[in-house]
Design a protein around this motif. Sequence first.
Motif, PDB file in Angstrom:
ATOM      1  N   SER A 248       0.835  -1.215   0.000  1.00  0.00           N
ATOM      2  CA  SER A 248       0.000   0.000   0.000  1.00  0.00           C
ATOM      3  C   SER A 248       0.865   1.258   0.000  1.00  0.00           C
ATOM      4  CB  SER A 248      -0.923  -0.001   1.216  1.00  0.00           C
ATOM      5  OG  SER A 248      -0.174   0.000   2.418  1.00  0.00           O
ATOM      6  N   THR A 249       2.025   1.181   0.623  1.00  0.00           N
ATOM      7  CA  THR A 249       2.929   2.333   0.650  1.00  0.00           C
ATOM      8  C   THR A 249       3.625   2.529  -0.689  1.00  0.00           C
ATOM      9  OG1 THR A 249       3.340   1.980   3.012  1.00  0.00           O
ATOM     10  CG2 THR A 249       4.926   3.353   1.816  1.00  0.00           C
ATOM     11  N   LEU A 250       3.937   1.420  -1.369  1.00  0.00           N
ATOM     12  CA  LEU A 250       4.744   1.496  -2.582  1.00  0.00           C
ATOM     13  C   LEU A 250       3.932   1.612  -3.860  1.00  0.00           C
ATOM     14  CD1 LEU A 250       7.435  -1.226  -1.771  1.00  0.00           C
ATOM     15  CD2 LEU A 250       7.423   1.196  -1.211  1.00  0.00           C
ATOM     16  N   ALA A 251       2.628   1.495  -3.777  1.00  0.00           N
ATOM     17  CA  ALA A 251       1.805   1.530  -4.986  1.00  0.00           C
ATOM     18  C   ALA A 251       2.009   2.799  -5.825  1.00  0.00           C
ATOM     19  CB  ALA A 251       0.328   1.365  -4.615  1.00  0.00           C
ATOM     20  N   PRO A 252       2.086   4.003  -5.218  1.00  0.00           N
ATOM     21  CA  PRO A 252       2.324   5.196  -6.055  1.00  0.00           C
ATOM     22  C   PRO A 252       3.644   5.152  -6.809  1.00  0.00           C
ATOM     23  CG  PRO A 252       1.506   5.822  -3.888  1.00  0.00           C
ATOM     24  CD  PRO A 252       1.826   4.364  -3.816  1.00  0.00           C
ATOM     25  N   THR A 253       4.700   4.639  -6.166  1.00  0.00           N
ATOM     26  CA  THR A 253       5.997   4.530  -6.846  1.00  0.00           C
ATOM     27  C   THR A 253       5.914   3.572  -8.022  1.00  0.00           C
ATOM     28  OG1 THR A 253       7.195   5.003  -4.800  1.00  0.00           O
ATOM     29  CG2 THR A 253       8.417   3.912  -6.547  1.00  0.00           C
TER      30      THR A 253
ATOM     31  N   GLY B  18      13.945   6.478 -13.246  1.00  0.00           N
ATOM     32  CA  GLY B  18      15.124   5.769 -13.740  1.00  0.00           C
ATOM     33  C   GLY B  18      15.542   4.584 -12.899  1.00  0.00           C
ATOM     34  N   GLY B  19      15.160   4.520 -11.631  1.00  0.00           N
ATOM     35  CA  GLY B  19      15.503   3.366 -10.816  1.00  0.00           C
ATOM     36  C   GLY B  19      16.050   3.722  -9.444  1.00  0.00           C
ATOM     37  N   PRO B  20      17.226   4.377  -9.348  1.00  0.00           N
ATOM     38  CA  PRO B  20      17.805   4.652  -8.035  1.00  0.00           C
ATOM     39  C   PRO B  20      16.912   5.505  -7.127  1.00  0.00           C
ATOM     40  CG  PRO B  20      19.448   4.944  -9.747  1.00  0.00           C
ATOM     41  CD  PRO B  20      18.147   4.745 -10.442  1.00  0.00           C
ATOM     42  N   THR B  21      16.354   6.577  -7.674  1.00  0.00           N
ATOM     43  CA  THR B  21      15.495   7.431  -6.856  1.00  0.00           C
ATOM     44  C   THR B  21      14.250   6.679  -6.410  1.00  0.00           C
ATOM     45  OG1 THR B  21      16.285   9.393  -8.028  1.00  0.00           O
ATOM     46  CG2 THR B  21      14.250   9.621  -6.775  1.00  0.00           C
ATOM     47  N   ALA B  22      13.698   5.896  -7.314  1.00  0.00           N
ATOM     48  CA  ALA B  22      12.519   5.102  -6.966  1.00  0.00           C
ATOM     49  C   ALA B  22      12.858   4.071  -5.889  1.00  0.00           C
ATOM     50  CB  ALA B  22      11.972   4.393  -8.207  1.00  0.00           C
ATOM     51  N   ARG B  23      14.034   3.477  -5.992  1.00  0.00           N
ATOM     52  CA  ARG B  23      14.450   2.505  -4.974  1.00  0.00           C
ATOM     53  C   ARG B  23      14.647   3.186  -3.616  1.00  0.00           C
ATOM     54  NH1 ARG B  23      16.622   0.342  -9.740  1.00  0.00           N
ATOM     55  NH2 ARG B  23      16.584  -1.940  -9.876  1.00  0.00           N
TER      56      ARG B  23
ATOM     57  N   ALA C  44      12.590   2.238  -0.400  1.00  0.00           N
ATOM     58  CA  ALA C  44      13.240   1.702   0.795  1.00  0.00           C
ATOM     59  C   ALA C  44      12.951   2.538   2.034  1.00  0.00           C
ATOM     60  CB  ALA C  44      14.744   1.614   0.570  1.00  0.00           C
ATOM     61  N   LEU C  45      12.856   3.868   1.862  1.00  0.00           N
ATOM     62  CA  LEU C  45      12.661   4.756   3.012  1.00  0.00           C
ATOM     63  C   LEU C  45      11.230   5.275   3.119  1.00  0.00           C
ATOM     64  CD1 LEU C  45      15.981   6.837   2.907  1.00  0.00           C
ATOM     65  CD2 LEU C  45      15.491   4.681   4.076  1.00  0.00           C
ATOM     66  N   LYS C  46      10.366   4.772   2.228  1.00  0.00           N
ATOM     67  CA  LYS C  46       8.949   5.167   2.232  1.00  0.00           C
ATOM     68  C   LYS C  46       8.791   6.687   2.124  1.00  0.00           C
ATOM     69  CE  LYS C  46       7.310   1.095   4.721  1.00  0.00           C
ATOM     70  NZ  LYS C  46       8.592   0.371   4.618  1.00  0.00           N
ATOM     71  N   LEU C  47       9.433   7.247   1.113  1.00  0.00           N
ATOM     72  CA  LEU C  47       9.378   8.678   0.847  1.00  0.00           C
ATOM     73  C   LEU C  47       8.771   8.917  -0.523  1.00  0.00           C
ATOM     74  CD1 LEU C  47      13.012   9.541   2.007  1.00  0.00           C
ATOM     75  CD2 LEU C  47      10.916   9.951   3.306  1.00  0.00           C
ATOM     76  N   ASP C  48       8.440  10.153  -0.812  1.00  0.00           N
ATOM     77  CA  ASP C  48       7.968  10.524  -2.140  1.00  0.00           C
ATOM     78  C   ASP C  48       9.168  10.775  -3.045  1.00  0.00           C
ATOM     79  OD1 ASP C  48       7.167  13.033  -4.079  1.00  0.00           O
ATOM     80  OD2 ASP C  48       5.524  11.606  -3.829  1.00  0.00           O
ATOM     81  N   ALA C  49       9.162  10.154  -4.222  1.00  0.00           N
ATOM     82  CA  ALA C  49      10.301  10.290  -5.131  1.00  0.00           C
ATOM     83  C   ALA C  49      10.533  11.740  -5.533  1.00  0.00           C
ATOM     84  CB  ALA C  49      10.081   9.422  -6.375  1.00  0.00           C
TER      85      ALA C  49
ATOM     86  N   LEU D  34      15.223  12.219   4.041  1.00  0.00           N
ATOM     87  CA  LEU D  34      15.335  12.851   2.719  1.00  0.00           C
ATOM     88  C   LEU D  34      16.793  13.172   2.389  1.00  0.00           C
ATOM     89  CD1 LEU D  34      12.263  15.259   2.601  1.00  0.00           C
ATOM     90  CD2 LEU D  34      12.727  13.342   1.064  1.00  0.00           C
ATOM     91  N   GLU D  35      17.531  13.700   3.353  1.00  0.00           N
ATOM     92  CA  GLU D  35      18.948  13.992   3.116  1.00  0.00           C
ATOM     93  C   GLU D  35      19.722  12.707   2.835  1.00  0.00           C
ATOM     94  OE1 GLU D  35      20.895  17.243   5.597  1.00  0.00           O
ATOM     95  OE2 GLU D  35      19.172  16.723   6.843  1.00  0.00           O
ATOM     96  N   MET D  36      19.410  11.660   3.568  1.00  0.00           N
ATOM     97  CA  MET D  36      20.086  10.380   3.368  1.00  0.00           C
ATOM     98  C   MET D  36      19.770   9.815   1.982  1.00  0.00           C
ATOM     99  SD  MET D  36      21.803   9.878   6.137  1.00  0.00           S
ATOM    100  CE  MET D  36      22.159   8.127   6.196  1.00  0.00           C
ATOM    101  N   ALA D  37      18.509   9.946   1.575  1.00  0.00           N
ATOM    102  CA  ALA D  37      18.114   9.435   0.261  1.00  0.00           C
ATOM    103  C   ALA D  37      18.828  10.190  -0.853  1.00  0.00           C
ATOM    104  CB  ALA D  37      16.599   9.550   0.098  1.00  0.00           C
ATOM    105  N   ARG D  38      18.917  11.514  -0.714  1.00  0.00           N
ATOM    106  CA  ARG D  38      19.610  12.302  -1.746  1.00  0.00           C
ATOM    107  C   ARG D  38      21.089  11.962  -1.787  1.00  0.00           C
ATOM    108  NH1 ARG D  38      16.673  17.499   0.759  1.00  0.00           N
ATOM    109  NH2 ARG D  38      14.574  17.114  -0.071  1.00  0.00           N
ATOM    110  N   ALA D  39      21.697  11.794  -0.628  1.00  0.00           N
ATOM    111  CA  ALA D  39      23.118  11.446  -0.585  1.00  0.00           C
ATOM    112  C   ALA D  39      23.370  10.088  -1.228  1.00  0.00           C
ATOM    113  CB  ALA D  39      23.606  11.447   0.861  1.00  0.00           C
ATOM    114  N   SER D  40      22.407   9.195  -1.123  1.00  0.00           N
ATOM    115  CA  SER D  40      22.592   7.847  -1.675  1.00  0.00           C
ATOM    116  C   SER D  40      22.648   7.841  -3.196  1.00  0.00           C
ATOM    117  CB  SER D  40      21.458   6.936  -1.198  1.00  0.00           C
ATOM    118  OG  SER D  40      20.225   7.273  -1.834  1.00  0.00           O
ATOM    119  N   LEU D  41      22.184   8.933  -3.840  1.00  0.00           N
ATOM    120  CA  LEU D  41      22.188   9.002  -5.305  1.00  0.00           C
ATOM    121  C   LEU D  41      23.546   9.404  -5.868  1.00  0.00           C
ATOM    122  CD1 LEU D  41      18.813  10.898  -5.862  1.00  0.00           C
ATOM    123  CD2 LEU D  41      19.195   8.432  -5.887  1.00  0.00           C
TER     124      LEU D  41
END
Length: 469
Positions: free
Chosen positions: A54-59, A156-161, A165-170, A408-415
Motif C-alpha cells: 500500500s505504501t509502494l503503490a504510487p511509486t 530511472g531506478g535509483p530514486t525510486a528505490r 526503501a525509506l517510504k518517501l515521495d520520489a 530525505l537527506e540520506m536518500a539524496r546522498a545515496s544518489l
Amino acid sequence: MLTILGFAMIATFLVLIMLKKMSPIAALVLIPALFCVFVGKGAHLGDYVIDGVSTLAPTAAMLMFAIVYFGVMIDVGLFDPIVRGILKFCKADPMRIVVGTAVLAAIVSLDGDGSTTFMITVSAMYPLYKRLKMSLVVMTGVAAMANGVMNTVPWGGPTARAATALKLDAGDIFVPMIPALLVGLLGVFFLAYVLGLRERKRLGVLTLDEALEQEKAEETETVLVGAGAGAGSGKGARPAGGSGAGTGADAADDADFQGLDPNRPTLRPKLYWFNALLTAALLTSMIMELLPIPVLFLLGAALALTVNFPHIPDQKARIAAHADNVLNVSGMVFAAAVFTGVLQGTGMVDSMATWLVDIIPAGMGPHMALVTGVLSLPLTYFMSNDGFYFGVLPVLAEAGAAHGVSPLEMARASLVGQPLHMSSPLVPAVYVLVGMAKVEFGDHTRFVVKWAAMICLVILAAGILFGII
C-alpha cells in the motif's frame, strides 16, 4: 540476535544477487520471508507485505507509466531530430564528437532505461569514432557517466528505490537534488570537452566534406577489392571504415541518420510539436509539483497513446512493446515490499541501526549524509542498486535519524554514486554499451572509474554547498 539475523539476511540477499543465483524479484521475496520465519514472526508476514504494498503503490504506478510514456516518445520520433542535430554539430571534429556523445546520452537517458540509451548513442556515434580512429573507451566512458547522472530521474531506478526503501515521495527526493545533479551533468560535459580536446590533439580535424570524400573513396576501394575487405582497410590517416556497423552508410550528414530506424511505422512526424510540448509540460509540471508525479505520468501516457495511436490495436501494440520493462521494474517495486516490510516490521532495522550508531564515532553522527554519499561510490559499484537501496540504505538512514539527519537527506546522498554505478559489472546495460562499441570491459573499467568517481564527488560537493545534503 535481531542484529545478527538482519545483517545475515542482507548478506544472503547480496551474495545471491551478485552471484546471480536468484533474480532480484525472487530474492526480494523469498529471502525476507524465510528470515521472517527465523525471527519467529512468520504469522505477521502478510501484514508486513500488505503495509509495504500500500505504501509502494504510487511509486510502482509512476515507474509503469513513465516507462510507457518515454517509450512511446521514442517510438513516435521525438528524439530523432535531436540525434540528427547532434550528428550535424559533430561534423568530423573529435572534440565535438565527444561532447555530442555526452549530450546525446544525457537527452536519451530521459526514458530512464540504460540499455535504450546506450543502443541509441552507440548506434549514432560509433561510425564517427571508427572513421576518425578515435578512442572507443572515451565514447563508452562519457556515455556511461552522462547516463549515470541522468539515471537519477525518479523513473530511472535509483530514486525510486531510495523512495521505496525509506517510504518517501520520489519527487521530494529528486526535485531539490536537481541543482547538484545539473552541476554533475555540467561536469560530464566539461570532462567530455577536455577528453575531446585530447583526441583532437592526437588526431587533428577533418572537415565534414573531407570526411565524406574519404568515405566515398573507401566505398570505391571496397567495391574494387570485393565485399568483406573494406572493414578497417581504408588508407587514409584517420578514416577506418565501420567494422560491423556499416561503412558508407555511416556518413555523418543529415541523409545518414543512425541510431533509430527513420522508416519505422510508429513515426508520427505531423504530431512532433504536440509531443514535444507535451513532454515539456510534463517535466515542467513535475518540477513545479503541480500534481503528484505518478498522476502526471499516468495522464501523460494516456494522452500520448490516445493522440499518437488513436486505434485500439495500435495502442495495445505499443503497450506490449514496452511490457517487459514495465513488468520488470514494477515487479521489483512490489517485491521490495516484502524485503522492506520484514526488515522494518520485525525490528531488524532498528536493531542494526542501534548497533551501527554505537560504532560510529560520535563526531560523525551529524554528518551521516556525507558518510552515505561517500559510501555510495564503492557500495553501488560493488553491489547492485537493489542490494544497496534495499539492504544498506535503510540501516544508514536509521543511524542518521538517531543523530537528527532526515531520511530525505540520506536518500539524496545515496544518489551520489550513480555515475560510477553505471559502469559496475553488476549492471546489465553496461554490457550492451561495451558490446555494441566493441570495447573490452576491462579497458572500459580502467578508463572510466577515476573519471566517474570524480563526477560523483562533484555532485556530493555541490549538494553540500547548496544545502541539499
